[in-house]
Design a protein around this motif. Structure first.
Motif, PDB file in Angstrom:
ATOM      1  N   GLY A   1       0.800  -1.213   0.000  1.00  0.00           N
ATOM      2  CA  GLY A   1       0.000   0.000   0.000  1.00  0.00           C
ATOM      3  C   GLY A   1       0.834   1.264   0.000  1.00  0.00           C
ATOM      4  O   GLY A   1       2.064   1.226  -0.120  1.00  0.00           O
ATOM      5  N   SER A   2       0.134   2.387   0.129  1.00  0.00           N
ATOM      6  CA  SER A   2       0.778   3.698   0.065  1.00  0.00           C
ATOM      7  C   SER A   2       0.321   4.580   1.213  1.00  0.00           C
ATOM      8  O   SER A   2      -0.778   4.413   1.749  1.00  0.00           O
ATOM      9  CB  SER A   2       0.424   4.396  -1.260  1.00  0.00           C
ATOM     10  N   LEU A   3       1.162   5.522   1.548  1.00  0.00           N
ATOM     11  CA  LEU A   3       0.839   6.571   2.507  1.00  0.00           C
ATOM     12  C   LEU A   3       1.546   7.844   2.059  1.00  0.00           C
ATOM     13  O   LEU A   3       2.590   7.779   1.411  1.00  0.00           O
ATOM     14  CB  LEU A   3       1.322   6.226   3.922  1.00  0.00           C
ATOM     15  N   ARG A   4       0.980   8.974   2.430  1.00  0.00           N
ATOM     16  CA  ARG A   4       1.661  10.244   2.207  1.00  0.00           C
ATOM     17  C   ARG A   4       1.822  10.954   3.531  1.00  0.00           C
ATOM     18  O   ARG A   4       0.836  11.257   4.206  1.00  0.00           O
ATOM     19  CB  ARG A   4       0.905  11.139   1.226  1.00  0.00           C
ATOM     20  N   LEU A   5       3.047  11.216   3.876  1.00  0.00           N
ATOM     21  CA  LEU A   5       3.347  11.973   5.077  1.00  0.00           C
ATOM     22  C   LEU A   5       3.446  13.458   4.728  1.00  0.00           C
ATOM     23  O   LEU A   5       3.897  13.814   3.646  1.00  0.00           O
ATOM     24  CB  LEU A   5       4.658  11.512   5.704  1.00  0.00           C
ATOM     25  N   SER A   6       3.048  14.283   5.682  1.00  0.00           N
ATOM     26  CA  SER A   6       3.146  15.725   5.525  1.00  0.00           C
ATOM     27  C   SER A   6       3.918  16.305   6.699  1.00  0.00           C
ATOM     28  O   SER A   6       3.878  15.774   7.810  1.00  0.00           O
ATOM     29  CB  SER A   6       1.755  16.370   5.479  1.00  0.00           C
ATOM     30  N   CYS A   7       4.577  17.403   6.449  1.00  0.00           N
ATOM     31  CA  CYS A   7       5.311  18.094   7.509  1.00  0.00           C
ATOM     32  C   CYS A   7       5.137  19.588   7.272  1.00  0.00           C
ATOM     33  O   CYS A   7       5.628  20.125   6.271  1.00  0.00           O
ATOM     34  CB  CYS A   7       6.776  17.705   7.481  1.00  0.00           C
ATOM     35  N   VAL A   8       4.426  20.220   8.183  1.00  0.00           N
ATOM     36  CA  VAL A   8       4.165  21.652   8.071  1.00  0.00           C
ATOM     37  C   VAL A   8       5.201  22.416   8.902  1.00  0.00           C
ATOM     38  O   VAL A   8       5.435  22.083  10.066  1.00  0.00           O
ATOM     39  CB  VAL A   8       2.752  21.997   8.549  1.00  0.00           C
ATOM     40  N   ALA A   9       5.801  23.415   8.299  1.00  0.00           N
ATOM     41  CA  ALA A   9       6.806  24.222   8.975  1.00  0.00           C
ATOM     42  C   ALA A   9       6.235  25.590   9.316  1.00  0.00           C
ATOM     43  O   ALA A   9       5.630  26.244   8.469  1.00  0.00           O
ATOM     44  CB  ALA A   9       8.030  24.378   8.083  1.00  0.00           C
ATOM     45  N   SER A  10       6.424  26.002  10.545  1.00  0.00           N
ATOM     46  CA  SER A  10       6.018  27.348  10.932  1.00  0.00           C
ATOM     47  C   SER A  10       7.212  28.279  10.756  1.00  0.00           C
ATOM     48  O   SER A  10       8.356  27.838  10.688  1.00  0.00           O
ATOM     49  CB  SER A  10       5.546  27.365  12.382  1.00  0.00           C
ATOM     50  N   GLY A  11       6.955  29.560  10.702  1.00  0.00           N
ATOM     51  CA  GLY A  11       8.049  30.503  10.565  1.00  0.00           C
ATOM     52  C   GLY A  11       8.204  30.994   9.148  1.00  0.00           C
ATOM     53  O   GLY A  11       7.523  30.555   8.226  1.00  0.00           O
ATOM     54  N   LYS A  12       9.167  31.887   8.985  1.00  0.00           N
ATOM     55  CA  LYS A  12       9.363  32.530   7.695  1.00  0.00           C
ATOM     56  C   LYS A  12      10.518  31.901   6.935  1.00  0.00           C
ATOM     57  O   LYS A  12      11.264  31.098   7.460  1.00  0.00           O
ATOM     58  CB  LYS A  12       9.638  34.019   7.912  1.00  0.00           C
ATOM     59  N   MET A  13      10.623  32.327   5.697  1.00  0.00           N
ATOM     60  CA  MET A  13      11.756  31.943   4.851  1.00  0.00           C
ATOM     61  C   MET A  13      11.900  30.432   4.735  1.00  0.00           C
ATOM     62  O   MET A  13      12.990  29.883   4.886  1.00  0.00           O
ATOM     63  CB  MET A  13      13.050  32.577   5.374  1.00  0.00           C
ATOM     64  N   PHE A  14      10.804  29.776   4.450  1.00  0.00           N
ATOM     65  CA  PHE A  14      10.798  28.315   4.305  1.00  0.00           C
ATOM     66  C   PHE A  14      11.789  27.871   3.244  1.00  0.00           C
ATOM     67  O   PHE A  14      12.401  26.809   3.354  1.00  0.00           O
ATOM     68  CB  PHE A  14       9.374  27.879   3.958  1.00  0.00           C
ATOM     69  N   SER A  15      11.982  28.694   2.225  1.00  0.00           N
ATOM     70  CA  SER A  15      12.804  28.275   1.097  1.00  0.00           C
ATOM     71  C   SER A  15      14.293  28.198   1.422  1.00  0.00           C
ATOM     72  O   SER A  15      15.050  27.626   0.645  1.00  0.00           O
ATOM     73  CB  SER A  15      12.586  29.224  -0.088  1.00  0.00           C
ATOM     74  N   VAL A  16      14.737  28.746   2.542  1.00  0.00           N
ATOM     75  CA  VAL A  16      16.160  28.636   2.866  1.00  0.00           C
ATOM     76  C   VAL A  16      16.483  27.339   3.589  1.00  0.00           C
ATOM     77  O   VAL A  16      17.644  27.046   3.858  1.00  0.00           O
ATOM     78  CB  VAL A  16      16.654  29.834   3.706  1.00  0.00           C
ATOM     79  N   TYR A  17      15.451  26.585   3.901  1.00  0.00           N
ATOM     80  CA  TYR A  17      15.660  25.357   4.655  1.00  0.00           C
ATOM     81  C   TYR A  17      15.663  24.139   3.740  1.00  0.00           C
ATOM     82  O   TYR A  17      14.720  23.929   2.974  1.00  0.00           O
ATOM     83  CB  TYR A  17      14.578  25.180   5.713  1.00  0.00           C
ATOM     84  N   SER A  18      16.697  23.366   3.860  1.00  0.00           N
ATOM     85  CA  SER A  18      16.672  22.027   3.296  1.00  0.00           C
ATOM     86  C   SER A  18      15.846  21.154   4.242  1.00  0.00           C
ATOM     87  O   SER A  18      15.947  21.290   5.466  1.00  0.00           O
ATOM     88  CB  SER A  18      18.100  21.491   3.183  1.00  0.00           C
TER      89      SER A  18
END
Length: 123
Positions: free
Chosen positions: A15-32
């Motif tokens: 089977g399949s699953l999709r995990l999600s991870c929500v990040a709080s804060g700004k400048m999400f794009s600078v984070y790997s």
């Protein structure tokens, strides 16, 4: 940055699953962003990462070809689509973040961690 992972559960082998991870804060794009997992009695394993602008990703051999990482900068969310699951994928899955400006994504030295979500694959 604070991370909240979700999407784990019980699934049958194949089977399949999709995990999600929500990040709080700004400048999400600078984070790997990285995905890690820890099975009972085993060390934590880095399984996937995606760089800040989603132009580079990497996978551990154990999940390559079955898992796909992606990210949505509007929703500040990173996803892990997991297909063809086997009992070997049973683990607590964690998302993590680190500031990284390089063209690739590292699989080490992550500074921020989510709380983990349990994935159980029944055979």
């Amino acid at each position: 940055v604070q991370l909240q992972a979700s999407g784990g559960g019980l699934v049958q082998a194949g089977g399949s699953l999709r995990l999600s991870c929500v990040a709080s804060g700004k400048m999400f794009s600078v984070y790997s962003m990285g995905w890690f997992r820890q099975a009972p009695g085993k060390e934590r394993e880095g399984i996937s990462c995606i760089n800040g602008h989603a132009v580079s990703s990497a996978y551990a051999d154990s999940v390559k070809g079955r898992f796909t990482v992606s990210r949505d900068h509007v929703k500040n969310t990173v996803y892990l689509q997991m297909n063809s699951l086997t009992s070997e994928d049973t683990a607590v899955y964690f998302c993590a973040a680190r500031k990284y400006y390089g063209p690739h994504c590292p699989m080490t030295d992550y500074h921020y961690w989510g709380q983990g979500t349990l994935v159980t694959v029944s055979s």
